[in-house]
Design an enzyme around this catalytic site. Sequence first.
Site, PDB file in Angstrom:
ATOM      1  N   HIS A  76       0.873  -1.008   0.103  1.00  0.00           N
ATOM      2  CA  HIS A  76      -0.040   0.145   0.099  1.00  0.00           C
ATOM      3  C   HIS A  76       0.845   1.223   0.081  1.00  0.00           C
ATOM      4  O   HIS A  76       1.762   1.363   0.960  1.00  0.00           O
ATOM      5  CB  HIS A  76      -0.903  -0.026   1.262  1.00  0.00           C
ATOM      6  CG  HIS A  76      -2.092  -0.827   0.981  1.00  0.00           C
ATOM      7  ND1 HIS A  76      -3.267  -0.693   1.816  1.00  0.00           N
ATOM      8  CD2 HIS A  76      -2.341  -1.789   0.107  1.00  0.00           C
ATOM      9  CE1 HIS A  76      -4.076  -1.377   1.358  1.00  0.00           C
ATOM     10  NE2 HIS A  76      -3.788  -2.302   0.207  1.00  0.00           N
ATOM     11  N   TYR A 204      -9.376   5.848   6.922  1.00  0.00           N
ATOM     12  CA  TYR A 204      -9.750   6.167   8.240  1.00  0.00           C
ATOM     13  C   TYR A 204     -10.743   7.276   8.237  1.00  0.00           C
ATOM     14  O   TYR A 204     -10.591   8.408   7.592  1.00  0.00           O
ATOM     15  CB  TYR A 204      -8.331   6.743   9.038  1.00  0.00           C
ATOM     16  CG  TYR A 204      -7.590   5.617   9.387  1.00  0.00           C
ATOM     17  CD1 TYR A 204      -7.452   5.002  10.609  1.00  0.00           C
ATOM     18  CD2 TYR A 204      -6.633   5.169   8.346  1.00  0.00           C
ATOM     19  CE1 TYR A 204      -6.530   3.848  11.016  1.00  0.00           C
ATOM     20  CE2 TYR A 204      -5.499   4.062   8.669  1.00  0.00           C
ATOM     21  CZ  TYR A 204      -5.451   3.666  10.015  1.00  0.00           C
ATOM     22  OH  TYR A 204      -4.446   2.606  10.238  1.00  0.00           O
ATOM     23  N   PRO A 296      -5.360   0.698  18.666  1.00  0.00           N
ATOM     24  CA  PRO A 296      -5.047   0.220  17.124  1.00  0.00           C
ATOM     25  C   PRO A 296      -4.823   1.273  16.125  1.00  0.00           C
ATOM     26  O   PRO A 296      -4.363   0.809  15.081  1.00  0.00           O
ATOM     27  CB  PRO A 296      -6.288  -0.672  17.099  1.00  0.00           C
ATOM     28  CG  PRO A 296      -7.251  -0.328  17.991  1.00  0.00           C
ATOM     29  CD  PRO A 296      -6.675   0.327  19.065  1.00  0.00           C
ATOM     30  N   LYS A 300       0.219   0.285  15.280  1.00  0.00           N
ATOM     31  CA  LYS A 300       1.738   0.113  15.797  1.00  0.00           C
ATOM     32  C   LYS A 300       1.950  -0.979  16.457  1.00  0.00           C
ATOM     33  O   LYS A 300       3.061  -1.448  16.904  1.00  0.00           O
ATOM     34  CB  LYS A 300       1.998   1.316  16.465  1.00  0.00           C
ATOM     35  CG  LYS A 300       1.777   2.594  15.813  1.00  0.00           C
ATOM     36  CD  LYS A 300       3.005   2.458  14.678  1.00  0.00           C
ATOM     37  CE  LYS A 300       3.040   3.577  13.314  1.00  0.00           C
ATOM     38  NZ  LYS A 300       3.604   3.052  12.210  1.00  0.00           N
ATOM     39  N   TYR A 388       3.406   6.690   9.893  1.00  0.00           N
ATOM     40  CA  TYR A 388       2.626   5.442   9.414  1.00  0.00           C
ATOM     41  C   TYR A 388       3.847   4.330   8.866  1.00  0.00           C
ATOM     42  O   TYR A 388       3.456   3.301   9.100  1.00  0.00           O
ATOM     43  CB  TYR A 388       1.617   5.903   8.497  1.00  0.00           C
ATOM     44  CG  TYR A 388       0.362   4.921   8.443  1.00  0.00           C
ATOM     45  CD1 TYR A 388      -0.775   4.980   9.217  1.00  0.00           C
ATOM     46  CD2 TYR A 388       0.574   3.585   7.778  1.00  0.00           C
ATOM     47  CE1 TYR A 388      -1.837   4.187   9.188  1.00  0.00           C
ATOM     48  CE2 TYR A 388      -0.330   2.814   7.705  1.00  0.00           C
ATOM     49  CZ  TYR A 388      -1.718   3.079   8.564  1.00  0.00           C
ATOM     50  OH  TYR A 388      -2.568   2.190   8.538  1.00  0.00           O
TER      51      TYR A 388
HETATM   52  C1  PHB Z   1      -6.598  -4.183  10.575  1.00  0.00           C
HETATM   53  O1  PHB Z   1      -6.725  -4.211   9.344  1.00  0.00           O
HETATM   54  O2  PHB Z   1      -7.081  -4.777  11.551  1.00  0.00           O
HETATM   55  C2  PHB Z   1      -6.071  -2.562  10.828  1.00  0.00           C
HETATM   56  C3  PHB Z   1      -5.544  -1.756   9.989  1.00  0.00           C
HETATM   57  C4  PHB Z   1      -5.154  -0.650  10.650  1.00  0.00           C
HETATM   58  C5  PHB Z   1      -5.339  -0.149  11.844  1.00  0.00           C
HETATM   59  C6  PHB Z   1      -5.720  -1.018  12.808  1.00  0.00           C
HETATM   60  C7  PHB Z   1      -6.399  -2.241  12.376  1.00  0.00           C
HETATM   61  O3  PHB Z   1      -5.067   0.840  12.491  1.00  0.00           O
END
Ligand code: PHB
Length: 393
Positions: A76, A204, A296, A300, A388
């Site tokens: 990505h 997000y 989450p 990280k 990130y």
């Molecule tokens: C996930 O794909 O489970 C996931 C992805 C990004 C995040 C948290 C969880 O910030």
Amino acid sequence: MTTSSATKVVIVGGGPAGTLLSHILDSHGIDNVVLELRSRDYVLGRIRAGVIEQGSADLLRKYGVANRMDHEGFSHEGVNLAWAGRLFRVDFVGLTGSLVTIYGQTQIQRDLYEARDAADATVVFEAENVTLHDLDTNRPSVTYEVRGERQTVQCEFVAGCDGTHGTSSSYIPAELVKTYENVYPFGWLGILSETPPINDELIYANHPRGFALCSMRDPLLSRYYIQCPLDTDLEAWPDDRFWEELGKRLPAQVAETLVTGPSIDKSVTPLASVVREPMQHGKLFLAGDAAHVVPPTGAKGLNLAISDIYHLSAALIEYYESGSMAALDCYTERALTRVWKAVRFSWWMTNLMHQFPGEGAFALKMQEAELGYLASSTAAQTALAENYVGLPF
Ligand code: PHB
Ligand code: APR
């Protein structure tokens, strides 16, 4: 009857941190034993995050456990933020030259176990009542039970990689430990569904109804989350309600493309940041979730476990190659310097993207201003992107 054996390093916990440490030490000829409380199937049945930083992926490659990730994972090159009905993309590669790999933690765990099998390593599953002894002497040992039989392992070091609910961290005397904690008044309700992801990259979303995240594992497996109260009852969230609520939190033109289907997993995760200092005492060294937890947001957790193992394995290798304790003595400082930066990033991103119960109009305006700044400033996007994709080890 007690059976006795000896090794150099006993690793408590066979999650990603413990198994990766075992694999790296073994490749440098350092004998070790992993003691895992659960069965192998249980560990491999846990659904966890799936965003691998560039540096984490490179470390897995260096130690030959990235073949499947490189074939089946997805690169990505950016991430999307949604708010106020709009969507903007942060271009990781354009801004930093690095990217992230989408590949489930469960798959990494499977690859690591297979690498351990191939090396004929000792990973003891269903090891109960793991107890650490004489950590402040030159002859520490660990006792445990398997199927009722008591075992003792003499060792030189113990690595506590047994996660948030493990036992190792309790062996650092309480009066020496400083705990920093930030518990959030909400959680994430997450589902996994065998549906095509809504977008090629993660989204997000900040929305007045609460945060939402669109993630994925592969082209036919999607992972979605919505912010929820901590006391959320899963029974009250049949799939239809989840999909409807998720759709409401995404920009309309994105929500229109949502493919829904039955969930194959549904759970609530509470959000918190916790850091305990120091990460070592005598011959005990903690790594991963045993030492710190992050919310989450920003994915990280696994990456911090991997960067701790980078520092801990380097320090143990230095000790076994030169006899010097210098790097081991500095382990806490080296690991925590990076940990705190990731704690800051996940805290910043959590604050930016969620609705905080009871917060007034001023806090909302601050989020709005920050998202507007991010959408229009290359400098701000670069700061997000470099955190990130992962700061250097
Ligand atoms: C996930 O794909 O489970 C996931 C992805 C990004 C995040 C948290 C969880 O910030
Ligand atoms: N004895 C032996 N093993 C134990 C004990 C114990 N007393 N207590 C817990 N364990 C095991 C757990 O069953 C688990 O398999 O330790 C392992 C710890 O693994 P993780 O929880 O996955 O932690 P870690 O390896 O540090 O990886 C961090 O996992 O929780 C996610 O978000 C986190 O992605 C991050 C990653």
